[in-house]
Enzyme design. Structure first.
Site, short mmCIF file in Angstrom:
data_model
loop_
_atom_site.label_atom_id
_atom_site.label_comp_id
_atom_site.label_asym_id
_atom_site.label_seq_id
_atom_site.Cartn_x
_atom_site.Cartn_y
_atom_site.Cartn_z
N PRO A 2 0.97 -1.08 0.11
CA PRO A 2 -0.05 0.04 -0.03
C PRO A 2 0.81 1.21 0.04
CG PRO A 2 -0.71 -1.49 1.65
CD PRO A 2 0.69 -2.07 1.12
N GLU A 3 0.68 2.15 -0.77
CA GLU A 3 1.30 3.45 -0.96
C GLU A 3 0.25 4.74 -0.33
OE1 GLU A 3 3.19 4.05 -4.81
OE2 GLU A 3 3.34 1.90 -4.99
#
Ligand SMILES: [Zn+2]
Length: 279
Positions: A2-3
């Site tokens: 996840p960014e």
């Protein structure tokens, strides 16, 4: 992993569903999730506390508590936060459960198959000692006012653009997907040296980074075939349908239509770009 857009989507879910909720009790299964302190430290820090806000710095979620301390959650590779009705059957790899007081009776789960993620209760006034990498993060392109002038200053380095964008101490929150997509939109090669960019190219990259991240937040992030990312209600994002280079190696460039997307691997990370429209 996840960014920024995925973590921001989780943050918005927490803001909508858990702010103002008191934590009645805490279960910690896998000790690796609380490795920075201990199982008992997480239980002691959260039991009886009320979550008063849901903030984010880069890929770090920070939830201040009414005790003066704060809960930090980092999802790393495969971590997920999920809200569910109390008593719902838990998925495999549920390592931490927060039982929320009040109605409806709910639980906040931390589920993490690969166990790189973590949760810790810390003192925000001691952040430099307790979570040094959080204290050293660069500006966050969405949470902070990342002006063009500030951005230009960050690029004044003799380093390649891709690793520079991935360096969390330079800019917080950009990871592999959004670095590749931003560089493509800005028509810049990932291996261009940052200090060779013209003023116009710096402006293009600034607009591209902000634009790609904002659009991805609005789309609820990217959920890829090989990732676990979902929001706190278990829903995936849909920005992946807008990817122009990421995970498209060998396919025709959607921008110029005259070259195939190339994938190169450096330092264990894959980079995707169009050799024709990125200079
Ligand atoms: Zn192209």
């Amino acid at each position: 992993m996840p960014e920024l857009p995925e973590v921001e989507t989780v943050r918005r879910g927490l803001a909508a569903q858990v702010i103002g909720r008191r934590i009645r009790s805490v279960e910690v299964g896998r000790e690796r999730t609380v490795r920075r302190t201990s199982r008992q430290a997480l239980i002691d820090g959260l039991t009886g506390a009320t979550i008063v806000a849901a903030d984010r710095r880069g890929k770090y979620l920070v939830c201040p508590l009414d005790t003066g301390e704060a809960l930090m959650v980092h999802l790393r590779m495969s971590g997920r936060l999920l809200v569910a009705a109390a008593g719902t059957a838990r998925p495999l790899h549920t390592h931490v459960v927060l039982h929320l007081a009040g109605r409806p009776a709910q639980e906040l789960w931390f589920v993490d198959p690969r166990t790189f993620g973590e949760m810790v209760v810390f003192d925000p006034e001691q952040v430099a000692e307790q979570i040094p990498e959080l204290a050293r993060l660069g500006p966050d392109p969405i949470a902070d006012d990342l002006t063009r002038a500030v951005f230009a200053g960050l690029l004044r380095r003799h380093r390649q653009l891709k690793p520079l964008l991935l360096d969390q101490h330079v800019i917080a929150g950009v990871g592999n997907i959004y670095a590749d997509e931003s560089l493509h939109r800005a028509r810049l090669r990932p291996d261009r040296l940052a200090d060779t960019l013209t003023t116009r190219e710096v402006g293009r990259l600034h607009e591209s980074v902000l634009g790609v991240l904002r659009e991805a937040v609005e789309a609820g992030g990217s959920t890829l075939a090989d990732t676990q990312y979902v929001d706190i209600e278990g829903q995936g994002g849909w920005f992946q349908v807008h990817h122009r280079v990421y995970d498209r190696a060998g396919q025709r460039c959607l921008t110029c239509g005259r070259a195939d997307i190339v994938r190169v691997v450096t330092g264990g990370r894959s980079t995707h770009f169009c050799p024709r429209c990125q200079r």
